[in-house]
Design a protein around this motif. Sequence first.
Motif: not given
Length: 182
Positions: A108, A113-114, A137
């Motif tokens: 991610a 995205a995370s 991440y």
Amino acid sequence: MSDSKINMATPPEGVTGEGFFATKLNDVVGLARANSLWPLPFATSCCGIEFMATMASHYDIARFGSERVSFSPRQADMLLVMGTISKKMGPILREVYEQMAEPRWVIAVGACASSGGIFDTYSVLQGIDKIIPVDVYVPGCPPRPEQILDGVLKLQELVKSESVRRRSSPEYQELLASYNIQ
Ligand code: SF4
């Protein structure tokens, strides 16, 4: 080019003697997998631009054996999700993940995205780990190319230490089942 400029990957632990080197299959396969990860960039916004820089000659992701970018999930094993993922986009991302063959890994990239990043709204997925498992991440909004490379290096460490039969392990089956993925 002089030999001094060639960097060799560190060999796994093993027993060596004249004309032979013996080690564990897990370690050899892990080394090969870690140094030939094929990326699938799933880029929806700004973070994707940072990945373009990561691909380009200055940062040169090819140094890590990841120059072969694929836009087919069946020919990639490292999914990089870069950008804001709306809830509407979620099922598509999940389908892309499901179409990847095992073993597959997910990074991610960036705050969106995370965790949804600054977009704490009704329409934005608050982290892709709500729908697919994530291995690494990468923080930042946007993360610099060095951070993306750091994420790839972290993933390489993970891949090297995994067993060949990761998918068959009860822990992995349990993880996929928790996402309702067969
Ligand atoms: S984390 Fe920041 S830079 Fe990356 S996609 Fe989201 S808003 Fe853009």
